[in-house]
Design a protein around this motif. Sequence first.
Motif, PDB file in Angstrom:
ATOM      1  N   THR A 101       0.747  -1.376  -0.005  1.00  0.00           N
ATOM      2  CA  THR A 101      -0.040   0.065  -0.063  1.00  0.00           C
ATOM      3  C   THR A 101       0.677   1.111  -0.067  1.00  0.00           C
ATOM      4  OG1 THR A 101      -1.783  -1.042   1.078  1.00  0.00           O
ATOM      5  CG2 THR A 101      -1.768   1.447   1.271  1.00  0.00           C
ATOM      6  N   VAL A 102       1.944   1.482   0.956  1.00  0.00           N
ATOM      7  CA  VAL A 102       2.785   2.443   1.023  1.00  0.00           C
ATOM      8  C   VAL A 102       3.334   2.674  -0.346  1.00  0.00           C
ATOM      9  CG1 VAL A 102       4.964   3.276   1.892  1.00  0.00           C
ATOM     10  CG2 VAL A 102       3.130   2.395   3.471  1.00  0.00           C
ATOM     11  N   LEU A 103       4.046   1.497  -1.044  1.00  0.00           N
ATOM     12  CA  LEU A 103       4.604   1.645  -2.582  1.00  0.00           C
ATOM     13  C   LEU A 103       3.684   2.151  -3.381  1.00  0.00           C
ATOM     14  CD1 LEU A 103       7.117  -1.461  -2.191  1.00  0.00           C
ATOM     15  CD2 LEU A 103       7.672   1.108  -2.014  1.00  0.00           C
ATOM     16  N   ALA A 104       2.392   1.703  -3.366  1.00  0.00           N
ATOM     17  CA  ALA A 104       1.448   2.176  -4.185  1.00  0.00           C
ATOM     18  C   ALA A 104       1.257   3.495  -4.242  1.00  0.00           C
ATOM     19  CB  ALA A 104       0.454   1.152  -4.181  1.00  0.00           C
ATOM     20  N   ALA A 105       1.111   4.139  -3.098  1.00  0.00           N
ATOM     21  CA  ALA A 105       1.007   5.496  -2.717  1.00  0.00           C
ATOM     22  C   ALA A 105       2.010   6.249  -3.341  1.00  0.00           C
ATOM     23  CB  ALA A 105       0.533   5.878  -1.493  1.00  0.00           C
ATOM     24  N   ALA A 106       3.308   5.622  -3.115  1.00  0.00           N
ATOM     25  CA  ALA A 106       4.263   6.482  -3.629  1.00  0.00           C
ATOM     26  C   ALA A 106       4.717   6.379  -4.974  1.00  0.00           C
ATOM     27  CB  ALA A 106       5.645   5.759  -2.658  1.00  0.00           C
ATOM     28  N   GLY A 107       3.587   5.593  -5.892  1.00  0.00           N
ATOM     29  CA  GLY A 107       3.843   5.520  -7.377  1.00  0.00           C
ATOM     30  C   GLY A 107       4.652   4.614  -7.732  1.00  0.00           C
ATOM     31  N   ARG A 108       5.151   3.492  -6.459  1.00  0.00           N
ATOM     32  CA  ARG A 108       6.296   2.477  -6.892  1.00  0.00           C
ATOM     33  C   ARG A 108       5.590   0.938  -6.800  1.00  0.00           C
ATOM     34  NH1 ARG A 108      10.365   3.122  -2.640  1.00  0.00           N
ATOM     35  NH2 ARG A 108      11.327   1.603  -3.780  1.00  0.00           N
ATOM     36  N   GLY A 109       4.178   0.832  -7.279  1.00  0.00           N
ATOM     37  CA  GLY A 109       3.411  -0.411  -6.830  1.00  0.00           C
ATOM     38  C   GLY A 109       4.227  -1.426  -7.680  1.00  0.00           C
ATOM     39  N   ASP A 110       5.407  -1.214  -8.663  1.00  0.00           N
ATOM     40  CA  ASP A 110       5.793  -2.386  -9.266  1.00  0.00           C
ATOM     41  C   ASP A 110       7.097  -2.796  -8.470  1.00  0.00           C
ATOM     42  OD1 ASP A 110       7.361  -0.153  -9.648  1.00  0.00           O
ATOM     43  OD2 ASP A 110       7.975  -0.261 -11.522  1.00  0.00           O
ATOM     44  N   ALA A 111       7.235  -2.122  -7.255  1.00  0.00           N
ATOM     45  CA  ALA A 111       8.415  -2.475  -6.486  1.00  0.00           C
ATOM     46  C   ALA A 111       8.348  -3.494  -5.255  1.00  0.00           C
ATOM     47  CB  ALA A 111       9.181  -1.258  -5.962  1.00  0.00           C
TER      48      ALA A 111
END
Length: 201
Positions: free
Chosen positions: A173-183
């Motif tokens: 969720t945090v990575l998706a919010a930061a625009g890094r959902g692919d990570a």
Amino acid sequence: MALARTLSRLPCLLTVDIEGGFSEDPGEVADLVAELAELGAVGVNIEDGRADGALAPEDHLPRVIAAVKSRAPRVFVNARTDTHWLAAGRTPDMAETLRRVRRYADAGADGIFVPALSDKSGIAAVVEAAGAPVNVLFQPTGPDLRELADLGVARVSTGSLPYRAALHAALGTVLAAAGRGDAVPAVPSYREITALLPDAT
């Protein structure tokens, strides 16, 4: 003991994981279990694995089980062997696993737990050897609940999986919010999570 006392108020059966018993003296472990029983615990998990990655001698846990059953006969003793859990990349010794399973059951264990045992033939062999209800650790890549039931498994634990899956979801969720959902990485293993925790010693 404080946690067991608090949890004993819940409207469900309580079992306590006492790891190796917090003592090498069977009598002291039996006293601990008796005290837990007085608080309302109906079962304990006790294991032969040690913090240094070694297994206790094969004759140790049978002596502990016998002492516990003598002191607290109504407590369900789920005897855990870490022959597979501690294998860490090498092939577990199935002969040793079966030998320990039999010894623990013969000593009076009410159940047998072999975490990290996931292949069907191994599970079937343990079920046949145990002569007591068998407990395994659920693994997403292993047999499902129906398959485990068909193999004769009586109890399935999830261990740290829900905790690790929750951390994975939170990180995603945090990575998706930061625009890094692919990570988003895979669900971390038990050892990966343990390595991140502060050393309590």
